[in-house]
Design a protein around this motif. Sequence first.
Motif, PDB file in Angstrom:
ATOM      1  N   LYS A   1     -67.588 -20.202  61.894  1.00 25.32           N
ATOM      2  CA  LYS A   1     -67.726 -20.106  60.446  1.00 25.32           C
ATOM      3  C   LYS A   1     -66.363 -20.121  59.781  1.00 25.32           C
ATOM      4  CE  LYS A   1     -68.899 -16.288  58.466  1.00 25.32           C
ATOM      5  NZ  LYS A   1     -69.642 -15.106  58.016  1.00 25.32           N
ATOM      6  N   LEU A   2     -66.365 -20.591  58.536  1.00 25.98           N
ATOM      7  CA  LEU A   2     -65.154 -20.643  57.721  1.00 25.98           C
ATOM      8  C   LEU A   2     -65.158 -19.477  56.750  1.00 25.98           C
ATOM      9  CD1 LEU A   2     -62.600 -22.042  56.594  1.00 25.98           C
ATOM     10  CD2 LEU A   2     -64.123 -23.434  55.153  1.00 25.98           C
TER      11      LEU A   2
ATOM     12  N   THR B   1     -63.535 -18.877  62.442  1.00 30.84           N
ATOM     13  CA  THR B   1     -63.813 -17.770  63.354  1.00 30.84           C
ATOM     14  C   THR B   1     -64.928 -18.180  64.297  1.00 30.84           C
ATOM     15  OG1 THR B   1     -63.137 -16.124  61.713  1.00 30.84           O
ATOM     16  CG2 THR B   1     -64.495 -15.349  63.547  1.00 30.84           C
ATOM     17  N   VAL B   2     -64.662 -18.068  65.581  1.00 28.05           N
ATOM     18  CA  VAL B   2     -65.636 -18.433  66.607  1.00 28.05           C
ATOM     19  C   VAL B   2     -66.097 -17.162  67.318  1.00 28.05           C
ATOM     20  CG1 VAL B   2     -66.053 -19.768  68.714  1.00 28.05           C
ATOM     21  CG2 VAL B   2     -64.514 -20.659  66.956  1.00 28.05           C
ATOM     22  N   THR B   3     -67.404 -17.012  67.473  1.00 31.62           N
ATOM     23  CA  THR B   3     -67.942 -15.895  68.253  1.00 31.62           C
ATOM     24  C   THR B   3     -68.752 -16.481  69.404  1.00 31.62           C
ATOM     25  OG1 THR B   3     -69.927 -15.735  66.870  1.00 31.62           O
ATOM     26  CG2 THR B   3     -68.051 -14.355  66.262  1.00 31.62           C
ATOM     27  N   VAL B   4     -68.639 -15.843  70.569  1.00 28.65           N
ATOM     28  CA  VAL B   4     -69.313 -16.334  71.768  1.00 28.65           C
ATOM     29  C   VAL B   4     -70.058 -15.187  72.433  1.00 28.65           C
ATOM     30  CG1 VAL B   4     -69.078 -17.544  73.965  1.00 28.65           C
ATOM     31  CG2 VAL B   4     -67.463 -18.017  72.115  1.00 28.65           C
ATOM     32  N   LYS B   5     -71.327 -15.414  72.706  1.00 27.99           N
ATOM     33  CA  LYS B   5     -72.140 -14.472  73.475  1.00 27.99           C
ATOM     34  C   LYS B   5     -72.518 -15.153  74.784  1.00 27.99           C
ATOM     35  CE  LYS B   5     -76.646 -12.086  73.454  1.00 27.99           C
ATOM     36  NZ  LYS B   5     -76.124 -10.799  73.935  1.00 27.99           N
ATOM     37  N   TYR B   6     -72.024 -14.602  75.895  1.00 31.99           N
ATOM     38  CA  TYR B   6     -72.289 -15.197  77.200  1.00 31.99           C
ATOM     39  C   TYR B   6     -73.625 -14.695  77.743  1.00 31.99           C
ATOM     40  CZ  TYR B   6     -67.422 -16.516  76.773  1.00 31.99           C
ATOM     41  OH  TYR B   6     -66.251 -17.049  76.313  1.00 31.99           O
ATOM     42  N   LYS B   7     -74.297 -15.546  78.519  1.00 26.42           N
ATOM     43  CA  LYS B   7     -75.659 -15.245  78.938  1.00 26.42           C
ATOM     44  C   LYS B   7     -75.830 -15.387  80.446  1.00 26.42           C
ATOM     45  CE  LYS B   7     -78.828 -17.399  76.729  1.00 26.42           C
ATOM     46  NZ  LYS B   7     -79.788 -16.306  77.055  1.00 26.42           N
ATOM     47  N   LYS B   8     -76.997 -14.855  80.902  1.00 26.67           N
ATOM     48  CA  LYS B   8     -77.455 -15.009  82.287  1.00 26.67           C
ATOM     49  C   LYS B   8     -76.365 -14.572  83.268  1.00 26.67           C
ATOM     50  CE  LYS B   8     -81.394 -16.715  80.894  1.00 26.67           C
ATOM     51  NZ  LYS B   8     -82.673 -16.008  81.042  1.00 26.67           N
TER      52      LYS B   8
ATOM     53  N   ILE C   1     -69.358 -11.028  81.076  1.00 29.01           N
ATOM     54  CA  ILE C   1     -68.206 -11.317  80.222  1.00 29.01           C
ATOM     55  C   ILE C   1     -68.488 -10.760  78.831  1.00 29.01           C
ATOM     56  CG2 ILE C   1     -66.759 -13.120  79.216  1.00 29.01           C
ATOM     57  CD1 ILE C   1     -67.561 -14.940  81.514  1.00 29.01           C
ATOM     58  N   ALA C   2     -67.559  -9.992  78.300  1.00 29.19           N
ATOM     59  CA  ALA C   2     -67.744  -9.375  76.981  1.00 29.19           C
ATOM     60  C   ALA C   2     -67.824 -10.443  75.898  1.00 29.19           C
ATOM     61  CB  ALA C   2     -66.601  -8.401  76.696  1.00 29.19           C
ATOM     62  N   ASP C   3     -68.618 -10.162  74.843  1.00 31.50           N
ATOM     63  CA  ASP C   3     -68.668 -11.057  73.686  1.00 31.50           C
ATOM     64  C   ASP C   3     -67.255 -11.273  73.166  1.00 31.50           C
ATOM     65  OD1 ASP C   3     -71.349 -10.875  74.071  1.00 31.50           O
ATOM     66  OD2 ASP C   3     -71.770  -9.710  72.271  1.00 31.50           O
ATOM     67  N   ALA C   4     -66.968 -12.484  72.746  1.00 30.36           N
ATOM     68  CA  ALA C   4     -65.605 -12.830  72.324  1.00 30.36           C
ATOM     69  C   ALA C   4     -65.592 -13.299  70.875  1.00 30.36           C
ATOM     70  CB  ALA C   4     -65.034 -13.920  73.225  1.00 30.36           C
ATOM     71  N   THR C   5     -64.509 -12.985  70.181  1.00 29.06           N
ATOM     72  CA  THR C   5     -64.256 -13.473  68.819  1.00 29.06           C
ATOM     73  C   THR C   5     -62.817 -13.957  68.757  1.00 29.06           C
ATOM     74  OG1 THR C   5     -65.829 -11.889  67.849  1.00 29.06           O
ATOM     75  CG2 THR C   5     -64.235 -12.906  66.369  1.00 29.06           C
ATOM     76  N   PHE C   6     -62.627 -15.186  68.304  1.00 30.94           N
ATOM     77  CA  PHE C   6     -61.275 -15.742  68.237  1.00 30.94           C
ATOM     78  C   PHE C   6     -61.244 -16.809  67.153  1.00 30.94           C
ATOM     79  CE2 PHE C   6     -63.764 -17.629  71.620  1.00 30.94           C
ATOM     80  CZ  PHE C   6     -63.670 -18.992  71.403  1.00 30.94           C
ATOM     81  N   THR C   7     -60.096 -17.401  66.937  1.00 35.47           N
ATOM     82  CA  THR C   7     -59.889 -18.357  65.854  1.00 35.47           C
ATOM     83  C   THR C   7     -59.469 -19.717  66.401  1.00 35.47           C
ATOM     84  OG1 THR C   7     -59.215 -16.596  64.325  1.00 35.47           O
ATOM     85  CG2 THR C   7     -58.569 -18.839  63.749  1.00 35.47           C
TER      86      THR C   7
ATOM     87  N   ASP D   1     -59.949 -27.666  71.870  1.00 31.94           N
ATOM     88  CA  ASP D   1     -59.473 -26.325  72.203  1.00 31.94           C
ATOM     89  C   ASP D   1     -60.023 -25.903  73.567  1.00 31.94           C
ATOM     90  OD1 ASP D   1     -58.184 -25.260  69.561  1.00 31.94           O
ATOM     91  OD2 ASP D   1     -60.069 -26.182  68.938  1.00 31.94           O
ATOM     92  N   THR D   2     -59.257 -25.051  74.246  1.00 31.16           N
ATOM     93  CA  THR D   2     -59.691 -24.515  75.537  1.00 31.16           C
ATOM     94  C   THR D   2     -59.583 -23.006  75.521  1.00 31.16           C
ATOM     95  OG1 THR D   2     -57.472 -24.703  76.503  1.00 31.16           O
ATOM     96  CG2 THR D   2     -58.955 -26.582  76.791  1.00 31.16           C
ATOM     97  N   ARG D   3     -60.419 -22.376  76.347  1.00 30.72           N
ATOM     98  CA  ARG D   3     -60.398 -20.926  76.485  1.00 30.72           C
ATOM     99  C   ARG D   3     -60.908 -20.578  77.881  1.00 30.72           C
ATOM    100  NH1 ARG D   3     -60.205 -16.343  73.376  1.00 30.72           N
ATOM    101  NH2 ARG D   3     -61.371 -14.545  74.172  1.00 30.72           N
ATOM    102  N   SER D   4     -60.332 -19.538  78.471  1.00 30.95           N
ATOM    103  CA  SER D   4     -60.807 -19.081  79.772  1.00 30.95           C
ATOM    104  C   SER D   4     -61.192 -17.611  79.685  1.00 30.95           C
ATOM    105  CB  SER D   4     -59.737 -19.277  80.853  1.00 30.95           C
ATOM    106  OG  SER D   4     -58.588 -18.485  80.575  1.00 30.95           O
ATOM    107  N   GLU D   5     -62.197 -17.263  80.469  1.00 31.29           N
ATOM    108  CA  GLU D   5     -62.675 -15.888  80.545  1.00 31.29           C
ATOM    109  C   GLU D   5     -62.681 -15.459  82.012  1.00 31.29           C
ATOM    110  OE1 GLU D   5     -63.141 -14.116  78.016  1.00 31.29           O
ATOM    111  OE2 GLU D   5     -63.923 -15.292  76.333  1.00 31.29           O
ATOM    112  N   SER D   6     -62.520 -14.161  82.230  1.00 31.74           N
ATOM    113  CA  SER D   6     -62.446 -13.639  83.594  1.00 31.74           C
ATOM    114  C   SER D   6     -63.687 -12.835  83.918  1.00 31.74           C
ATOM    115  CB  SER D   6     -61.199 -12.756  83.747  1.00 31.74           C
ATOM    116  OG  SER D   6     -61.140 -12.196  85.039  1.00 31.74           O
TER     117      SER D   6
END
Length: 524
Positions: free
Chosen positions: A448-449, A477-484, A489-495, A503-508
């Motif tokens: 969302k803007l 603003t990007v929000t991510v809810k990971y599933k299954k 992985i915790a919900d993430a919020t970033f720009t 764009d790239t992003r990695s989660e652990s």
Amino acid sequence: MFTNKKSLLALSIASVFALSGCFSDDDGNDYAPPGPGPDPEVVAPPEAPVEIGAVVYGNIVDVEDSATLPSTVTFYEAGVASENIVDVDGNVTDTVESEDGSFVFQLKDGADIDEVTAVVTSEGYVSKSFILDLTEFGSDDISLTLGLTSEDNVAVFTSEPVALTGGSSATEIKVPVMGDDGASSEVTIPANTVLQDANGDPVTGSVTVKLTTAKPGSASFAAIIPEGLNEPNATTVLKPAGVTSVEMFNADDVKVKQFSSPINVNMAVETGTTGPLALSSNDEDTGKWAQETEQVTVASDVGSFTTSHLTLFAGSVSAPVCGSPITFNFDGDAIPNPSGLTLSLLSTDGSKSYNVKGNNFTISQGKISRAGISNESTAVVQLTDVEGNVWFESDDEVALCTAGVGQAVAATLVNPIDPVSETLSITAVCSNDDSVSIGASGALVKYKLGNKGSKVAKGDGAGNYALNNMVSGEDYTVTVKYKKSLSSIADATFTVTADGTDDTRSESLVCPTSTGGTGGTGGN
């Protein structure tokens, strides 16, 4: 100084026999040489989650500036809390508390419903119910924009607390409201009338009266009328000429819902309206409309009626329904994918909106009456995107139906922004072996803007998500809810910045381990 050789020879022979006993099989203690040791531990990525299926995603916004509003959305079917709405994890839910003004839901497996009523509330805004059309659900996402009107733009009056004894007042209770634009309403409760809750029990303590209304024929009037007044496939439709909401509650927020005897309500009606009018009531808790046996009498542009219960009331005139479908044909700039555009029909009778994604759209005969479109209806036609940008707006109200015949309405779309699209790639990396990874598929990704509406980014099954139709140069603003299998992985919020660069992003996360074999190779 010389040792006896015979003695030494005997000692040597005895030693040989003693040592040879260590290698004998006679005592059962077989010697086993060292083995290769345990198999090494192998780290493997979890199974990749499948992509989320079709969703309904909506935004609650201020009708004037399209800013999203923290809100509560409750879903009903025929006045009963819905059991067919599920979140993206499959959990049945009939209520969404939304801090950012957005919501996402799916339908329970096996659900066979064409619509659901959403009752929406937000502090400082007039509550409203919306009829959500779900007939296209499953074939594609459905994007909805639900607009609320600020109480600053209508006539609202909240009285001082009125003391009750035994649930009633020994004197008459009269509460008026008058707006600057001529909107008005008044409620009068005769002395000794018992004020009761939903169960018929007297309400104790002191009560506060809140009146809400709007000038008939104004944009605010149309915007606060709850949807669903008219039924599908009806031959006539009701067109509201006056509306008012009456609420009463005590210090414990116990609502007054009914009375021991009728009370009197007055409200402004559209100039030139003659009575009597049909009286309808809308339950503010469930969004369900009901037709009252009482009617509204009209004199000098004021409608009057009596009632024994409280809610939102509308006085309406009846008109024949438009007799054939209404079509909309679009050319010009391409409609954004996958969110589409919101087609809004704004008239003095009310407002209705639809999600459109193709170059043409038709309001079918059954849906015409649901929307309250009469045989001579006109409306301002507007098309906006999720962020409230206007792609088309008619200069004035245009004919939707003429002499009972549905019209064909043309609109040339102009994208008002400099749009860019890019891909967001998300990788889940194993914390116990960072050489092993997997594309983070199946996540709920929204972007969302600023304070505008959210959009859902669709994934490709490999952890890549499409961020489409963004304003060039703006931060989202990007929000991510990971599933299954990735739900740890915790919900993430970033720009991300809308610059056309992917764009790239990695989660652990801790990945499963096994022994033996060669294990998985990961996503590298």
